[in-house]
Design a protein around this motif. Structure first.
Motif: not given
Length: 234
Positions: A149-156, A191-197, A199-201, A204-207
């Motif tokens: 879910l985290a990857r899905d929302v980040m890609k969106r 806070p929405f993760p701001t890492d450039k990468d 996978n890192s974002r 971070k959201l998962v953790d």
């Protein structure tokens, strides 16, 4: 509906489901039967069966306080829209909820909804979401769903940023539990993760989600998801 879904995929790369029926409310319920990438039609002859098999909280506008209020009028074992239609007469609903809300609930549990579908051209969505419902799950199994879910929302969010040049400041974690057999929905914000990468974002959201859930003492869930909100223009 197929033409619209195909156009969305070819233009934006997103898959989506669609529902076709006699009203906006029932069409939205029908769409859930078309997930994750299909469509479903509900004919009037199937309306009663659909209502009997649809939990009150699944209907538009009945997932919050109004739905819980209506549920409080019913026996604990009666939890569907069909339960409302069978057990709660119009005069009782009007007396308890007021004329407008009572009439709306009475009609809604019979598949009647007169609200028109409104065009949203040139109106940007206020949130970007990714949610999943499942049988009761706990960690560590929930970790897999959280990451998907985290990857899905980040890609969106990435796709939205490319089109609309904006980024979210906050992400809301929403989850539903069933302690004692009664569903309870909760949310908290991060806070929405701001890492450039990417996978890192995602990680971070998962953790932070795992930490937020465990700190609140929650262990098993039937629904989890993310909503990116509070957008800023770049």
């Amino acid at each position: 509906a197929l033409t619209v879904r195909r156009a969305v995929f070819e233009t934006l790369g997103f898959t989506l489901s669609a529902g076709i029926s006699t009203s906006k409310l029932v069409s939205k319920l029908a769409a859930s039967y078309g997930k994750p990438n299909g469509q479903a039609v509900v004919f009037p002859s199937a309306m009663e069966k659909l209502m009997e098999n649809t939990q009150i909280r699944k209907a538009r506008l009945l997932g919050g306080k109004l739905g819980k209020r209506v549920q409080s009028f019913l026996p604990e074992t009666e939890t569907t829209l069909g339960s409302i239609a069978r057990l709660l007469p119009l005069d009782q609903l009007v007396k308890a909820l007021g004329g407008e809300s009572g009439r709306w609930v009475f009609d809604a549990c019979r598949g009647i909804d007169t609200e028109e579908v409104k065009a949203t051209l040139k109106v940007l969505p206020k949130s970007i979401t990714a949610f999943k419902s499942f049988p009761k799950v706990s960690y560590p199994e929930l970790e897999k769903w959280t990451k998907l879910l985290a990857r899905d929302v980040m890609k969106r969010v990435e796709s939205d940023n490319e089109r609309n040049n904006r980024i979210p400041r906050t992400i809301t974690v929403g989850y539903t539990m069933v302690p004692g057999g009664s569903w309870i929905g909760r949310t908290f914000r991060l806070p929405f993760p701001t890492d450039k990468d990417l996978n890192s974002r995602v990680q971070k959201l998962v953790d932070k989600t795992r930490k937020g859930l465990t700190e609140r003492g929650h262990s098993s869930f039937i629904r989890l998801g993310f909503s990116a909100v509070d957008f800023l223009d770049r």
